[in-house]
Design an enzyme around this catalytic site. Structure first.
Site, PDB file in Angstrom:
ATOM      1  CB  ALA A   1      -0.977   0.207   1.215  1.00  0.00           C
TER       2      ALA A   1
ATOM      3  NE  ARG B   1      -7.557 -18.210   4.955  1.00  0.00           N
ATOM      4  CZ  ARG B   1      -6.804 -17.365   4.625  1.00  0.00           C
ATOM      5  NH1 ARG B   1      -6.652 -16.103   5.297  1.00  0.00           N
ATOM      6  NH2 ARG B   1      -6.089 -17.413   3.583  1.00  0.00           N
TER       7      ARG B   1
ATOM      8  CD  GLU C   1      -2.652  -6.503   8.460  1.00  0.00           C
ATOM      9  OE1 GLU C   1      -1.592  -6.862   7.632  1.00  0.00           O
ATOM     10  OE2 GLU C   1      -2.871  -7.169   9.336  1.00  0.00           O
TER      11      GLU C   1
ATOM     12  NE  ARG D   1      -6.408 -10.968   4.648  1.00  0.00           N
ATOM     13  CZ  ARG D   1      -6.050 -11.865   4.062  1.00  0.00           C
ATOM     14  NH1 ARG D   1      -6.211 -12.265   2.760  1.00  0.00           N
ATOM     15  NH2 ARG D   1      -5.073 -12.602   4.744  1.00  0.00           N
TER      16      ARG D   1
END
Lengths: 638, 250, 229
Positions: free
Chosen positions: A44, A331, A426, A436
């Site tokens: 980012a 997950r 993040e 996510r």
């Protein structure tokens, strides 16, 4: 606290176009008059630095690593999603958008997610142009795979190191701008304080980690891309240096912090082997495609060698509880069940916190050669770390903290509640909701840096015309002094315990009470334990050396001091979010089968925490999340 | 297991430095520890004794960020092949072993403290030309240029470099050719990188020379030390590209 | 031509200089060896070959000039690069373990020095006619030609001369075993399909040179090749 998300008008598919058209532009000749500060050089921050410099802004970019190429984005293995539909299997921007909102358990902002899905396509083009060697088919077109249970193949990858390759692409562009003189890169610099002036972000104070010098940097805008806070747990898959300090300093200067309790636990990591453990290593989720997860049926068998436990004494608990999805449940479900088994005393390995991931069936069915082709690298890595050969004995795995969905609150323009402070990747809270999806982190980081901030920052500079103040200004001097005082204070304590011992203790508290499963009494207990630990830290920590040169203990001490405050906010948020959603599982809110149960009528919002000064409880604000396109539904994997 | 460590200690770049011997601090070491966790444990014990801990670089501790950098018993990253120091585990050693730990040694990598060195020179090489000059927003569709799998794989092989500098540390001449060549090979192999191939090669080699690295005499120690198994054939590619660019580029 | 100066001064250019001059020298070593091996064909053949060589006249001088230039470039580059390499690591390691480098690659400089010393002796003895075995240089055969055959055989009959010759050839062999493969790498002549062959080229050529050149003193000492005077 003003939580206006500034969502543009129009149908969802046109919002971003409309916004871009309505944004104020900065004249090309004027761009060089603006100084932009960027904290972080990962996907980012690095992509934002390079792109803003290409546009003509003056950028100063800071990272704690010795080179921008080492930011922890580098460690992502699996891939990056994009709605290219190159495989013609029915993917579209809308489907990626839909999957992401649903996967986030209805706690993200629809407009943001839609934009993310839209620009995901440009990311692949941009990365390819920068020389990222994505996997290809023999004919020369890009290869895709399905990832994390997605119904379409939309994941692009570069062997097992997609994160590294994307970061190197970003780093290449950044290097070009450094050479051109448009970006000034500050490596081995840590941001210690954010500076505001008349309510706007005015700059930062950093410490040169080599010389120890405290320095002020002023700009017309500050961009924070400093990653997640997973290291609050001490043990996580994050890098050793990952920390919350930059975000937390911004929070203390008025930036709202959204959903700090949202943490993602990854089910397939290598278990802790002892107290000395410094970090946890992730094994790709793809292992669950062919491996079978089990624990012994009887506690007494746990210390036996797995080969000695006969088939009838093994409990393939995921296959038993979720016959439809078996070992491929999401997950969070896989993680929680592993914890349940270990809590029942049926965990394996030296610490009792591990479950078997067994490939013997796969080897019988597919042959060793095919298994090696698919997982050879992972098996090799596993053997290097544990010394066990997964071809002959089952792997041991256990869940570990992996990613944090919470972060500084931002509006549609990625601007925080402090005007002029933008947050990317993040470090912000926006796009993943409470959970996510696999291969979406890289996508979001690059979307923010390459394709969103270049427009929205221009709008801020063009419409607000912020002034840059001198670093001689009193606000900078005060901030510098507070940094220096804090360092002096840490060095002066000269107690008995090391910094790491405090960090480990905090990690255990967080893991126990604010980890995979949370409940009211546990969280309340944590809220007593953490302040007590913090008090002990400030009276008994030992930080050797001085602040006037390279001092790794001092660096750690500053970060742990912030984790010790931030952990409390995480627990507070987890306590007040009296529902289960995504990565946040409250034991009080589950179905009879043990599934997470949302309470949409009360908690369909982002919880945003506002700092209220030393010793005061922070205030909780809410930004409602409304869903016009994606219908509420609850998950079932039976 | 109990070990004896000889660790290079150096206060700062100006200090001349020397080895310190540690035995008490390296008792009861578990074979399951990673090598860096051994140093963590030693450091905890040093701090408890009121001494300064050993400074060393590490970050991801999963072998991909390229931060960790130390020569362990004469080998960069230690005795295991294709393994960074953070992934090296104490099973590689046995009770009673004597271990020497030194920083990367090269003029271009000045020691900052103890085992930490400054590898800015590697960044300088990349800044000289290790990129494709395409601005964000002007990229064509990713599938508009087909790239054969063999080419893509070759580029990926070279791109796997994590920039740790073990090649420099291992080279008897402290040469950075494997690093530079890997980057050049990655970019020059891909069609996107071809337009700038000549200039890139000249500029990056020039930057490498400016930084004061040694020259290659084809010992191939770099290849042996590389944790990502980059092959020295990329150096040959660079040598060829450099000749071509020098002789033809105007 | 500033680009050329820049090119050859660069680290890669310097390797190219080493490689090209090395290639010329290897070429010479092989040609020289093939010529000398005619000793096995007898006195007439090798003496005639020597005359033929000398009759090349201007061409011979050009070749000699090229050879001298190659030697100078090779030596000068070696010295320059060694100094640069040494400067690139001012503080040495306490412990060094090697994995892929060979005895040959690590002793290139020493091998080179032995070869240079040998070269001085060799030229003095057999080309310029100086040194301890001067009388052999003035021999002529029945046709009045320079008697290269007997000069060589008588020279090699001296055990000290043969021994030093064999030692030098060993040094040359080791030098070439790394040097020849290396020059492919330096010039960028590689391809996955041929890399195995290239790796073998150095040791193969080096062994050939060792066997070829040492066969002569050994044959003389063993009495298989005898002097005719």
């Amino acid at each position: 606290m003003n939580l206006d998300a500034k969502i543009p008008e129009g149908p969802i598919a046109e919002k971003w176009e409309n916004a871009k058209f309505s944004y104020k532009l900065v004249n090309p000749a004027n761009k060089r008059k603006f100084d932009i500060i960027i904290v972080g050089s990962g996907l980012a921050g690095g992509s934002a630095a390079a792109t803003l410099a290409e546009l003509g802004y003056n950028v100063a970019c800071f990272c704690y690593q010795d080179s921008p190429r080492r930011a922890h984005s580098i460690a992502a293995q699996g891939g990056i999603n994009a709605a290219k539909n190159y495989q013609g299997d029915g993917d579209s921007v809308y489907r990626l958008f839909y999957d992401t909102v649903k996967g986030g358990d209805y706690r993200s902002r629809e407009a943001n997610v839609y934009r993310l899905a839209q620009v995901s396509r440009n990311i692949i083009d941009q990365a390819t142009a920068m020389g990222v060697p994505f996997a290809r088919e023999y004919g020369g077109t890009l290869a895709n795979r399905s990832f994390g249970g997605a119904q379409v193949s939309r994941t692009f990858y570069a062997r097992g190191q997609t994160g590294q390759q994307l970061l190197l692409g970003v780093y290449a562009g950044l290097s070009r701008q450094i050479k051109a003189g448009k970006v000034t890169m500050f490596t081995r610099h840590e941001m210690l304080e954010m500076v505001t002036h008349e309510g706007r972000a005015a700059g930062i104070v950093t410490r040169d980690m080599v010389s120890g010098k405290i320095e002020s940097h002023a700009g017309h805008s500050v961009i924070m891309a400093s990653g997640g806070y997973g290291n609050t747990f001490y043990l996580s898959t994050n890098a050793m240096g990952c920390n919350v300090t930059a975000s937390y300093r911004a929070y203390k200067k008025g930036a709202g912090f959204a959903n700090p309790c949202y943490t993602q636990i990854h089910p397939t990591c290598i278990p802790v082997s002892g107290e000395y453990q410094s970090k946890l290593t992730l094994m790709s989720e793809s292992l669950r495609n062919d491996g079978r997860i089990w624990v012994p049926k009887n506690k007494e068998d746990c210390k036996k060698k797995p080969e000695q436990i006969p088939e009838e004494d093994r409990d393939y608990y995921l296959e038993r509880k979720y016959p439809a999805f078996g070992n491929l449940v999401p997950r969070d479900v896989a993680s929680r069940n592993a914890k349940l088994m270990c809590d029942e005393g049926r965990g394996v390995g030296a610490t009792g916190f591990g479950v078997y991931l067994d490939f013997s069936d796969a080897i019988q069915r597919l042959g060793k050669k095919l298994v090696e082709e698919r997982y050879g690298n992972l098996f090799e890595m596993y053997e290097r770390i544990t010394g066990d050969d997964p071809y002959s004995t089952p792997m041991k795995i256990y869940p570990a903290v992996h990613y944090t969905m919470g972060g500084l609150w931002v509006d549609y323009n990625l601007q925080s509640t402090v005007p002029g402070l933008f947050v990317l990747g993040e470090a912000n809270f926006s796009d993943h909701g409470a959970n996510r999806l696999g291969a979406s982190a890289l996508m979001q980081g690059l979307a923010d840096g390459y394709f969103v901030i270049p427009y929205t920052l221009g709008n801020y500079l063009g419409s607000e015309k912020p002034e840059k103040i001198s670093t001689d200004h009193a606000v900078f001097k005060e901030a510098e002094k507070s940094c220096k005082d804090r360092i002096e204070k840490l060095l002066a304590i000269d107690g008995k315990r090391t910094v790491d011992s405090f960090h480990k203790e905090l990690g255990l508290i967080m893991w126990e009470h604010c980890g995979m499963a949370r409940n009211e009494s546990g969280l309340k207990k944590a809220l007593e334990l953490i302040p007590a630990l913090r008090e002990e830290f400030w009276s008994d920590v030992r930080v050797p050396g001085s602040g006037a040169n390279l001092n790794q203990s001092l660096e750690k001490a500053g970060r742990v001091a912030d984790f010790l405050e931030f952990g409390e906010i995480m627990c507070r948020d987890a306590l007040t979010r009296d529902e289960s959603c995504g990565g946040h599982f409250r034991e009080e809110h589950q179905t009879e089968e043990g599934e997470a149960k949302r309470v949409d009528e009360k908690f369909s919002h982002a919880a945003v925490w506002e700092y209220k000064g030393e010793g005061n409880e922070p205030t909780r604000h809410e930004e409602p999340m409304t869903f016009e396109h994606v219908k509420f539904s609850s998950r079932s994997y039976k | 297991m109990n070990l004896t460590l000889y660790v290079w200690r150096q206060k700062d770049a100006k200090d001349s430095g020397g080895f310190e011997k540690y035995t008490d601090e390296c008792k009861d070491i578990s074979e399951h520890m990673s090598f860096l966790e051994l140093l963590d444990v030693v450091n905890e014990r040093l701090i408890e004794k009121g001494k300064m801990p050993i400074a060393f670089d590490s970050d991801c501790r999963e072998g991909i960020c390229g931060t960790c950098s130390m020569v362990i018993n004469g080998r960069p990253h230690g005795p295991w092949k294709k393994t960074t120091a953070c992934q090296l585990h104490m099973r590689a050693f046995k009770d009673g072993d004597v271990i020497y730990i030194e920083p990367w040694r090269a003029k271009s990598f000045p020691v900052l403290q103890d085992l930490m060195v400054d590898r800015k020179a590697l960044d300088d090489i990349v800044q000289a030309g290790g990129y494709i000059s395409t601005n964000c927003g002007s990229a064509p569709d990713a599938n508009s240029v087909q790239i054969g799998k063999e080419i893509a794989d070759a580029a990926m092989d070279a791109a796997a470099c994590i920039g740790c500098g073990a090649c420099v540390a291992a080279c008897p001449n402290a040469s950075a050719m494997l690093f530079t060549a890997a980057k050049i090979s990655h970019m020059n192999t891909l069609p996107q990188g071809k337009p700038e191939a000549g200039k890139r090669t000249l500029d990056m080699v020039n930057a490498m020379d400016q930084a004061g690295f040694g020259n290659c005499s084809n010992h191939l120690e770099c290849e042996a030390a590389c944790p990502k198994d980059i092959k020295a054939t990329v150096i040959a590619e660079m040598n060829r590209a450099y000749a071509k660019a020098s002789l033809t580029k105007r | 031509m500033s680009w050329f100066g820049k090119y050859i001064r660069s680290s890669v250019g310097a390797k190219h200089l080493m490689a090209i001059s090395g290639l010329m020298l290897v070429g010479f070593v092989l040609a020289h060896m093939l010529g000398n091996l005619q000793i096995f064909k007898g006195q007439a053949a090798i003496n005639a070959y020597a005359v033929q060589l000398k009759s090349l006249g201007g061409l011979l001088w050009i070749m000699r000039g090229g050879l001298v230039l190659a030697v100078l470039v090779h030596i000068f580059s070696a010295i320059r690069l060694s100094m640069l390499n040494s400067a690139a690591r001012p503080v040495k390691y306490k412990k060094v373990k090697t994995d892929k480098s060979s005895f040959a690659s690590r002793t290139m400089l020493w091998g080179g020095i032995i070869i240079v010393l040998f070269l001085v002796f060799h030229l003095a003895q057999l080309t310029l006619g100086g040194g301890p075995l001067q009388e052999n240089f003035n021999l002529v055969d029945e046709f009045g030609r320079h008697d290269v055959y007997n000069m060589t055989v008588l020279g090699f009959k001296n055990v000290a001369v043969s021994a030093s010759y064999i030692v030098a050839m060993l040094a040359l062999c080791i030098h070439l075993s790394h040097g020849v493969t290396s020059l492919f790498q330096s010039l960028g002549l590689n391809h996955p399909k041929y890399n195995g062959m290239i790796a073998m080229a150095g040791p193969a050529i080096a062994t050939l040179v060792l066997i070829g050149n040492c066969s002569m003193p050994i044959a003389v000492l063993a009495g298989w090749v005898k002097a005719t005077v």
